[in-house]
Design a protein around this motif. Structure first.
Motif, PDB file in Angstrom:
ATOM      1  N   MET A  84     -12.424  26.595  36.242  1.00  0.00           N
ATOM      2  CA  MET A  84     -13.183  25.565  36.949  1.00  0.00           C
ATOM      3  C   MET A  84     -12.413  25.168  38.197  1.00  0.00           C
ATOM      4  O   MET A  84     -11.217  24.869  38.115  1.00  0.00           O
ATOM      5  CB  MET A  84     -13.372  24.312  36.089  1.00  0.00           C
ATOM      6  CG  MET A  84     -14.181  24.491  34.845  1.00  0.00           C
ATOM      7  SD  MET A  84     -14.341  22.916  33.946  1.00  0.00           S
ATOM      8  CE  MET A  84     -14.991  23.508  32.385  1.00  0.00           C
ATOM      9  N   VAL A  85     -13.096  25.146  39.346  1.00  0.00           N
ATOM     10  CA  VAL A  85     -12.497  24.672  40.594  1.00  0.00           C
ATOM     11  C   VAL A  85     -13.183  23.361  40.950  1.00  0.00           C
ATOM     12  O   VAL A  85     -14.346  23.346  41.353  1.00  0.00           O
ATOM     13  CB  VAL A  85     -12.648  25.702  41.724  1.00  0.00           C
ATOM     14  CG1 VAL A  85     -11.953  25.204  42.986  1.00  0.00           C
ATOM     15  CG2 VAL A  85     -12.082  27.059  41.301  1.00  0.00           C
ATOM     16  N   ASN A  86     -12.471  22.262  40.781  1.00  0.00           N
ATOM     17  CA  ASN A  86     -13.060  20.931  40.874  1.00  0.00           C
ATOM     18  C   ASN A  86     -12.945  20.324  42.268  1.00  0.00           C
ATOM     19  O   ASN A  86     -11.870  20.353  42.874  1.00  0.00           O
ATOM     20  CB  ASN A  86     -12.374  19.996  39.877  1.00  0.00           C
ATOM     21  CG  ASN A  86     -12.631  20.404  38.441  1.00  0.00           C
ATOM     22  OD1 ASN A  86     -13.683  20.129  37.885  1.00  0.00           O
ATOM     23  ND2 ASN A  86     -11.664  21.067  37.835  1.00  0.00           N
ATOM     24  N   GLN A  87     -14.056  19.759  42.755  1.00  0.00           N
ATOM     25  CA  GLN A  87     -14.050  18.985  43.990  1.00  0.00           C
ATOM     26  C   GLN A  87     -14.801  17.679  43.749  1.00  0.00           C
ATOM     27  O   GLN A  87     -15.785  17.632  43.001  1.00  0.00           O
ATOM     28  CB  GLN A  87     -14.685  19.759  45.134  1.00  0.00           C
ATOM     29  CG  GLN A  87     -16.131  20.161  44.931  1.00  0.00           C
ATOM     30  CD  GLN A  87     -16.729  20.800  46.172  1.00  0.00           C
ATOM     31  OE1 GLN A  87     -16.884  20.125  47.198  1.00  0.00           O
ATOM     32  NE2 GLN A  87     -17.072  22.065  46.094  1.00  0.00           N
ATOM     33  N   ASP A  88     -14.341  16.605  44.381  1.00  0.00           N
ATOM     34  CA  ASP A  88     -14.924  15.285  44.158  1.00  0.00           C
ATOM     35  C   ASP A  88     -16.322  15.197  44.765  1.00  0.00           C
ATOM     36  O   ASP A  88     -16.531  15.511  45.942  1.00  0.00           O
ATOM     37  CB  ASP A  88     -14.020  14.199  44.747  1.00  0.00           C
ATOM     38  CG  ASP A  88     -12.779  13.965  43.899  1.00  0.00           C
ATOM     39  OD1 ASP A  88     -12.680  14.568  42.817  1.00  0.00           O
ATOM     40  OD2 ASP A  88     -11.915  13.181  44.325  1.00  0.00           O
ATOM     41  N   GLY A  89     -17.262  14.743  43.927  1.00  0.00           N
ATOM     42  CA  GLY A  89     -18.652  14.652  44.338  1.00  0.00           C
ATOM     43  C   GLY A  89     -18.854  13.740  45.537  1.00  0.00           C
ATOM     44  O   GLY A  89     -18.330  12.623  45.581  1.00  0.00           O
ATOM     45  N   PHE A  90     -19.629  14.203  46.516  1.00  0.00           N
ATOM     46  CA  PHE A  90     -19.954  13.522  47.769  1.00  0.00           C
ATOM     47  C   PHE A  90     -18.727  13.361  48.667  1.00  0.00           C
ATOM     48  O   PHE A  90     -18.788  13.675  49.860  1.00  0.00           O
ATOM     49  CB  PHE A  90     -20.628  12.167  47.525  1.00  0.00           C
ATOM     50  CG  PHE A  90     -22.022  12.302  46.996  1.00  0.00           C
ATOM     51  CD1 PHE A  90     -23.050  12.788  47.795  1.00  0.00           C
ATOM     52  CD2 PHE A  90     -22.319  11.962  45.687  1.00  0.00           C
ATOM     53  CE1 PHE A  90     -24.334  12.940  47.308  1.00  0.00           C
ATOM     54  CE2 PHE A  90     -23.606  12.097  45.189  1.00  0.00           C
ATOM     55  CZ  PHE A  90     -24.617  12.594  46.002  1.00  0.00           C
TER      56      PHE A  90
ATOM     57  N   VAL B  90       1.105   9.713  40.914  1.00  0.00           N
ATOM     58  CA  VAL B  90       0.560  11.001  40.484  1.00  0.00           C
ATOM     59  C   VAL B  90      -0.956  10.881  40.411  1.00  0.00           C
ATOM     60  O   VAL B  90      -1.483   9.900  39.871  1.00  0.00           O
ATOM     61  CB  VAL B  90       1.116  11.416  39.104  1.00  0.00           C
ATOM     62  CG1 VAL B  90       0.623  12.818  38.727  1.00  0.00           C
ATOM     63  CG2 VAL B  90       2.637  11.371  39.087  1.00  0.00           C
ATOM     64  N   ALA B  91      -1.676  11.882  40.956  1.00  0.00           N
ATOM     65  CA  ALA B  91      -3.137  11.799  40.966  1.00  0.00           C
ATOM     66  C   ALA B  91      -3.752  13.177  41.095  1.00  0.00           C
ATOM     67  O   ALA B  91      -3.078  14.174  41.396  1.00  0.00           O
ATOM     68  CB  ALA B  91      -3.610  10.900  42.119  1.00  0.00           C
ATOM     69  N   LEU B  92      -5.073  13.223  40.887  1.00  0.00           N
ATOM     70  CA  LEU B  92      -5.886  14.422  41.033  1.00  0.00           C
ATOM     71  C   LEU B  92      -6.908  14.217  42.141  1.00  0.00           C
ATOM     72  O   LEU B  92      -7.402  13.113  42.341  1.00  0.00           O
ATOM     73  CB  LEU B  92      -6.655  14.722  39.731  1.00  0.00           C
ATOM     74  CG  LEU B  92      -5.866  14.999  38.467  1.00  0.00           C
ATOM     75  CD1 LEU B  92      -6.773  14.868  37.242  1.00  0.00           C
ATOM     76  CD2 LEU B  92      -5.266  16.400  38.499  1.00  0.00           C
ATOM     77  N   GLY B  93      -7.259  15.294  42.837  1.00  0.00           N
ATOM     78  CA  GLY B  93      -8.424  15.280  43.716  1.00  0.00           C
ATOM     79  C   GLY B  93      -8.233  14.625  45.063  1.00  0.00           C
ATOM     80  O   GLY B  93      -7.121  14.487  45.587  1.00  0.00           O
ATOM     81  N   SER B  94      -9.361  14.173  45.636  1.00  0.00           N
ATOM     82  CA  SER B  94      -9.402  13.695  47.020  1.00  0.00           C
ATOM     83  C   SER B  94      -8.564  12.445  47.251  1.00  0.00           C
ATOM     84  O   SER B  94      -8.132  12.188  48.381  1.00  0.00           O
ATOM     85  CB  SER B  94     -10.851  13.421  47.434  1.00  0.00           C
ATOM     86  OG  SER B  94     -11.404  12.367  46.658  1.00  0.00           O
TER      87      SER B  94
END
Length: 391
Positions: free
Chosen positions: A166-172, A269-273
């Motif tokens: 899975m390649v995750n990107q933050d919605g909108f 520490v965090a994930l995503g945008s």
């Protein structure tokens, strides 16, 4: 390095463009906000004859994952894309794809799960699948969406891995936000991903195999053990793939990205945008003489425990941000970070902050607040705090 060109595109376009260059044999998909633009853009490539992919419009996300499982088992390079409730509807088949060791690659546009119904970003959809046996990559921006989608194919198909990604990107935030993305030439991407080498394809009638038989207690345990070992192999395989990608793109990837960590005493520490916002705040606090840093997680599954220990051991305090909640337990990223640091020789103070559920904005002031709690040594390891919540 290969000559590239830049385009101002969205994260959804970046995923679709990478898929176009990969040119999978089969793509099956069902539209769901905010993932829909990915398959819309890709369907246009198919309609215009730019790719020779067999595009399968199905009646649900459950069927989309079922179709790519069948295609991958037959020996095809197969991809799909989804979001939120669509990923939840795939749940049963998501486990099957991983258990059958099928190298499916799936862009996921992160969105809150119902109910109440919400179409904006949090990570609850992907976190619900974190133990499904899929590799999970998280992107900060559209450039990473493009790059990691390409690398995901090589990772999934590696003979020592053979697991879906899975390649995750933050919605909108990413999927619909326009930003410059540096794109590789089509032939460079095709050469990088190479030709799929099917293992035990159903269509090889000279060597018949069975997929999906009843697997009782006499062999089931051993098959799960093989999946565990394949996940461990990801940690050996991914650095070589990332290094090869660096040689053609000039962009470095790893399991994690340290930002201003050399002398940092207080780390987030965090994930995503959200990492982009955190970098902005880190820069501000550094100008004020505060020794702060960021550890961005690119790969959440398998979890890079060794890197976490290496970068976080000995710091004064670590703040973990989660864009999802785990009801009745600690938030997913925090729980895993806390567990990884159990054996650390010098454990930092730890603090858990849940933020952004249902698309709630995370701004620099909230990030600064969390850093200040750390710098004042006001973190409590067993306390979950909330950023931007009305209480």
């Amino acid at each position: 390095m290969i000559k590239t060109h830049k385009e101002a595109i969205t994260g959804a376009q970046a995923a679709a463009y990478a898929m176009k260059q990969i040119e999978p044999d089969v793509v099956a998909a069902y539209p769901i906000t905010p993932q829909t633009p990915i398959v819309e853009y890709f369907a246009k490539y198919v309609a215009d004859g730019v790719v020779r992919t067999e595009m399968i419009p199905v009646e649900s996300e459950h069927s989309a994952m079922s179709a790519v499982v069948g295609a991958a088992a037959a020996g095809a390079r197969a991809m799909t894309a989804t979001s939120a409730n669509g990923l939840a509807l795939m749940h049963e088949i998501v486990y099957i794809a991983a258990s059958l060791r099928l190298p499916v690659v799936m862009p996921v546009v992160n969105r809150a799960l119902s109910g109440p119904i919400n179409i904006h970003c949090d990570h609850s959809d992907t976190m619900a699948e974190r133990d499904s046996g899929w590799i999970q990559l998280f992107c900060e921006d559209s450039q990473e969406v493009y790059d990691l989608t390409i690398m995901a194919v090589r990772l999934a198909e590696h003979e020592q891995v053979r697991l879906p990604v899975m390649v995750n990107q933050d919605g909108f935030i990413i999927s619909h936000g326009v930003e410059p993305v540096e794109l590789l030439p089509d032939d460079a991407v095709k050469e990088f991903v190479g030709q799929l080498k099917p293992l035990y394809p159903l269509l090889d009638t000279d060597h018949p195999v069975t997929y999906g038989p009843l697997d009782l207690y006499d062999y089931y345990f051993e098959h799960k053990r093989q999946q565990i070992e394949a996940m461990k192999n990801v940690m050996k395989v991914f650095p070589a793939i990332a290094e090869e990608f660096y040689k053609i793109s000039g962009r470095k990837y790893d399991f994690v990205e340290p930002y201003k960590m050399d002398d940092a005493q207080y780390v987030m520490v965090a994930l995503g945008s959200t990492n982009g916002t955190i970098k902005y705040v880190v820069d501000q606090l550094r100008e004020e003489g505060k020794k702060v840093g960021l550890l961005k997680i690119w790969m959440f599954r398998p979890f890079p425990k060794t890197e976490i220990q290496r970068y976080l051991t000995g710091r004064k305090a670590v703040v973990v941000l989660d864009r999802s909640a785990s009801f009745g337990a600690e938030a997913p990223l925090y729980e895993t970070i806390k567990s990884a640091l159990y054996e650390a020789a010098s454990r930092p103070l730890l603090g858990s902050f849940v933020y952004g559920l249902g698309g709630r904005d995370i701004n620099p002031e909230l990030v600064r607040f969390a850093f200040e709690k750390a710098m004042k040594h006001e973190l409590v390891a067993d306390q979950e705090l909330y950023l931007g919540l009305r209480e």
